[in-house]
Each structure stands twice: as C-alpha cells, then as structure tokens.
Design an enzyme around this catalytic site. Structure first.
Site, PDB file in Angstrom:
ATOM      1  N   LYS A 112       8.263   4.609   2.003  1.00 47.75           N
ATOM      2  CA  LYS A 112       8.700   5.618   1.030  1.00 47.75           C
ATOM      3  C   LYS A 112      10.196   5.530   0.740  1.00 47.75           C
ATOM      4  O   LYS A 112      10.655   5.988  -0.303  1.00 47.75           O
ATOM      5  CB  LYS A 112       8.285   7.005   1.491  1.00 47.75           C
ATOM      6  CG  LYS A 112       6.772   7.163   1.447  1.00 47.75           C
ATOM      7  CD  LYS A 112       6.293   8.549   1.737  1.00 47.75           C
ATOM      8  CE  LYS A 112       4.801   8.705   1.467  1.00 47.75           C
ATOM      9  NZ  LYS A 112       3.942   8.005   2.437  1.00 47.75           N
TER      10      LYS A 112
HETATM   11  C1  LIG Z   1       2.608   7.643   2.290  1.00 44.53           C
HETATM   12  C2  LIG Z   1       2.101   6.607   3.224  1.00 44.53           C
HETATM   13  C3  LIG Z   1       0.931   5.854   2.948  1.00 44.53           C
HETATM   14  C4  LIG Z   1       0.067   6.105   1.726  1.00 44.53           C
HETATM   15  O1  LIG Z   1       0.694   5.746   0.525  1.00 44.53           O
HETATM   16  P1  LIG Z   1       0.108   6.259  -0.885  1.00 44.53           P
HETATM   17  O2  LIG Z   1       1.087   5.828  -1.907  1.00 44.53           O
HETATM   18  O3  LIG Z   1       0.052   7.767  -0.759  1.00 44.53           O
HETATM   19  O4  LIG Z   1      -1.245   5.670  -1.072  1.00 44.53           O
HETATM   20  C5  LIG Z   1       0.560   4.861   3.838  1.00 44.53           C
HETATM   21  N1  LIG Z   1       1.277   4.623   4.965  1.00 44.53           N
HETATM   22  C6  LIG Z   1       2.384   5.334   5.268  1.00 44.53           C
HETATM   23  C7  LIG Z   1       3.114   5.019   6.529  1.00 44.53           C
HETATM   24  C8  LIG Z   1       2.843   6.341   4.421  1.00 44.53           C
HETATM   25  O5  LIG Z   1       3.955   7.033   4.726  1.00 44.53           O
END
Ligand SMILES: *Cc1c(COP(=O)(O)O)cnc(C)c1O
Length: 465
Positions: A112
């Site tokens: 993120k």
């Molecule tokens: C947010 C997240 C996901 C999922 O990603 P999306 O874009 O919501 O599909 C997977 N793994 C981790 C570690 C995350 O923080």
C-alpha cells in the site's frame, strides 16, 4: 484525461477533481474515459528505465492537463526514494518460472506504500496550488491506516484522522500508526470494533456538515483512482525485467478489495502481454465464487491469518464489471441495485470475457501455513501469509509451459509474526533495520468512546489552522 463513473450518471471529472473525490455522486467508481496504450517497441524500451522513470511513462497520460511532466517526475523521485531498496520493487526467484515481486520495501512494509506515498504528495501538490486544505478520514483494521499516515505525514495541507478499534489491531500495526510524529496526524482509538469505526467514517462522508467551513473530506481507501493508477507501474516493471513484450507473463495477486489486481488488468489493456491474472483469495472467497460459479453474493466474514484480505465485498470489482458489460453504466447501476438485495448472477458473455484473462484460487489457513513452511524449507525464503496465498495459487495454476508467473509479495513477514509462528518456521521474522526500535518509540493516540459526536468534535477541535 477525463474520468467517468461506472454507473453512468455522475459528471465526468479531470484528474485533479478525481483525486479529491471518493465515490461518484451516482454511487459508482471513477475510471479513465480511455486508456493510454503502448506499442511493443515502447514497452521494450522501458527496460532501460529505473522505477521512478518508468512510473513517469505510465502515469503521465493519466494526469495530463493537471500536472506537468517535470513536476510529476520530481514527485515520483521523492516518493520512491522512501523505499529501502534501490530496485524499489525487486524480483526474487523461487523456482523455475516462479518469481516473487517484493512490494514491501516501503516505510510500512506493505504494498500500500506504493500508492499512498504517492497519493499524499499528489494531494499536497494540488492543494498547495489551489490554496486549499482538506481532511482525510479513514478507518483501518490493518495496513491502510499506517500507510496513509506515513504518506501524509509531511503534507502541510492535510489533517489525517485514522480510526482503529481500541485494543483490536496487532501490536506491530498499531505501533506503525501511533509512533509517527506530526501535528497533522491524529490516531483515534475507538472503544468499539472495526465495523463501528467504519460506520462512523461512512456517516461522516454522508453528512459533512460537522466540518463547517471550507474543508472537504477526502477518502484514501482503494476506491480512490490515484491508488489504482500507481499500482499499474510495477506490473510493467516486473514483466519487462522478465522479457516482456517478447514473452507473456502471468501474475498471481493476493486479493481483497480487487484494487491491486485491477491495476494488472489495466496494464494488460494498455498493451502489456499478460498471460493470466490469478485472483488468490483466503477463505473470504467472494471473487473465487464469481469466477467458478458466476454469482456474486455476500457471506459472513471469516477471520484468517491474512487479515488484510478479510473482506466480504470487493468494491473495485465494479470497475472490471463496467468493462465486462461494454461500459454500460445503466447495466452496472442495475446489477449493483440488485446486489444490495441479495446474490446476483453475471451473463455468460461477461463471465467468458473475465475467464479469458482471470482465474482464481481459494487458499485456507492450513494451506497458507503449509506454503510458508514449504517455501522456507526449500529456499530459506520467508513469505508473509498474504504472499504465501499468492505463491500457492501460482503453483496450482495450470499455466502453459514456459510462462513465468510473478506473485506479488504484498507484505513483509515481520508484520505477521503470529502467522509465521503458526506455520512452524524455525526462525523469527525480524523487522527491517529502520523499524528495529519500533517497540521503543513513544506512541500517541486518543482513546474515544464509541460515539459519532465524540469523534467528530475531536476532529473539529484538533484541525490545524
Ligand atoms: C490490502 C492488502 C491486500 C489486498 O489488496 P487489494 O487491493 O485490496 O485486493 C493484500 N495483501 C496485503 C498485505 C494488503 O495489505
């Protein structure tokens, strides 16, 4: 570049407006009116670029008319200089044709950061020129809160309020939010659960009158278009490093809200030769049910070892549906209205199109642990539980011989020490050096009762002038 709503009834916006908007007025999500495309020669030439240069190539068309290229390059250079690896998103090989793309070298150790480090800077750039200040409000049960706080900590024109359920997030995740210092950062520990926090955020977006004055409220969840846009870059980066466009590449993506994998879909629509996109889910398998049964319906939430994928509805899936239904906004509005009432089914034609590029795999906690243990024993490589789901799905996907598959490693294992222990690995995951003293750093957060009025008056009283 113009952006339009997936439900066809909201005004189209330019990039600057879409950056400051969450949901469209008609309840839909914004998508670009058309996509830039790259020829094979242009993609081949990307092999010479470093990550921030490549990011400029990919992102520039999406912000055209709002941010000049020189300014954008400066923002991208600064954004990706925060990552603790020179390659920004390094590839690691696990086996023949099995690769992992490490997306956890940012400040909060999850993918993120790729989007939120950029989003904070883009917002501050736009706000500075408009002489405007905004308030970001979000609820978090995990990675989004800390990444948003880290992304906004130097933004002069943003106050950020992140709600988390008091005593119900992991120690590492709480510390990553509450130890960040800045007058514009406000951590609110609400005496309720995650749903209570999210309900307060929703209510605040629905009635913004508590913020009397001229501050608007901005969302940082993955419905924000700029987050998706930032994530397209690493699909190109990894594929070109492995021989695209001469070779087709497959990706396996640990999926929750469908934001990350939707960026992969966009990369394929922009000309990248993608063999397959594998939707890897945990037991919260709403998308696996879509792919295997063609039906979309809520089921009760199950808590898993991969909490960042514990969701019952994948909001960004609507963006794919819009394309699967020939960009017919009224068809999407109708489907989503039916979905509010219960389970819905998709047309054969839509499912055929989805299955031409996507496949899916559901991986439960036991299989997650088994994959973590297997990869550790074979390669001495430690996967976090989310990435392990991706690797398991990549191994089980029946791909044509010789096609490399890249699993997106979405988090660092040190974020999830309990899962590493449960998988029985004989080593502990260590926090990277820059976070080794995380547990010694002072924390700052406000405990508030589970009442909307208490949260909103705290926000109003603590805005920076
Ligand atoms: C947010 C997240 C996901 C999922 O990603 P999306 O874009 O919501 O599909 C997977 N793994 C981790 C570690 C995350 O923080």
């Amino acid at each position: 570049m113009k952006y339009i709503s997936t439900r066809g009834q909201a005004p189209s916006l330019d990039f600057e407006q879409v950056l400051l908007t969450g949901l469209a007025a008609d309840g839909g999500l914004y998508v670009p009116e058309s996509l830039p495309t790259f020829s094979s020669e242009e993609i081949a030439a990307m092999a010479e670029l470093d990550y921030p240069q490549l990011a400029l190539r990919i992102i520039e068309p999406f912000v055209a008319g709002s941010i000049p290229a020189d300014d954008l390059q400066a923002i991208l250079d600064e954004t990706y200089a925060e990552f603790r690896h020179d390659a920004v998103a390094p590839l690691v090989q696990l086996a023949n044709n099995q690769w992992v793309l490490e997306l956890f070298h940012g400040p909060t150790l999850a993918f993120k950061d790729f989007a939120l480090q950029l989003l904070g800077r883009l917002l501050d750039y736009v706000l500075e020129r408009k002489h405007q200040k905004v308030v970001i409000m979000g609820a978090t049960s995990g990675d989004t809160g800390s990444a948003a706080i880290e992304g906004c900590k130097r933004c002069k024109n943003i106050d950020i309020f992140i709600l988390h359920p008091h005593g119900r997030v992991s120690d590492v995740q709480r510390k990553q939010m509450t130890t960040v210092v800045g007058d514009n950062i406000h951590n609110l520990a609400v005496q309720g659960n995650f749903d209570d926090c999210q309900a307060m955020v929703k209510a605040s977006f629905n009635d913004r009158s508590f913020l009397a004055g001229d501050r608007s409220l901005v969302a940082v969840n993955s419905i924000n278009w700029a987050r998706i846009m930032a994530q397209i870059v690493y699909y190109f980066y990894a594929a070109v490093a492995l021989g695209a466009p001469a070779r087709k590449i497959a990706f396996s993506v640990p999926t929750g809200n469908f934001g990350d994998i939707f960026a992969g879909y966009l990369a394929s629509q922009m000309g990248l030769p993608v063999e397959r996109l594998i939707i890897a889910t945990n037991r919260n398998d709403v998308l696996h049910r879509v792919m295997t049964q063609g039906s979309y319906g809520r089921q009760p939430l199950e808590h898993s070892l991969s909490p960042s994928m514990d969701i019952t509805v994948s909001s960004n899936f609507e963006r794919l549906l819009f394309d699967l239904y020939d960009r017919d906004g009224s068809a999407i509005a109708g489907l989503m209205a039916d979905f509010e009432k219960g389970e819905i089914s998709f047309s054969e034609q839509a499912m055929g199109r989805a299955r031409a590029l996507f496949s899916s795999q559901c991986v439960d906690d036991a299989a997650t642990c088994a994959q973590m243990a297997e990869t550790w024993e074979r390669c001495e490589y430690m996967l976090d539980p989310h990435s392990a789901i991706g690797v398991k799905a990549a191994i089980d996907a029946e791909l044509p011989a010789g096609v490399p598959v890249v699993t997106l490693a979405t988090a660092h294992p040190a974020k999830f020490p309990a899962a590493v222990k449960e998988a029985g690995l004989d080593d502990e995951p260590f926090l990277p050096h820059h976070l080794r003293d995380l547990f010694d750093r002072p924390e700052r957060f406000e405990v508030l009762p589970n009442e909307l009025s208490a949260v909103q008056s705290f926000m109003v009283d603590n805005l920076n002038s």
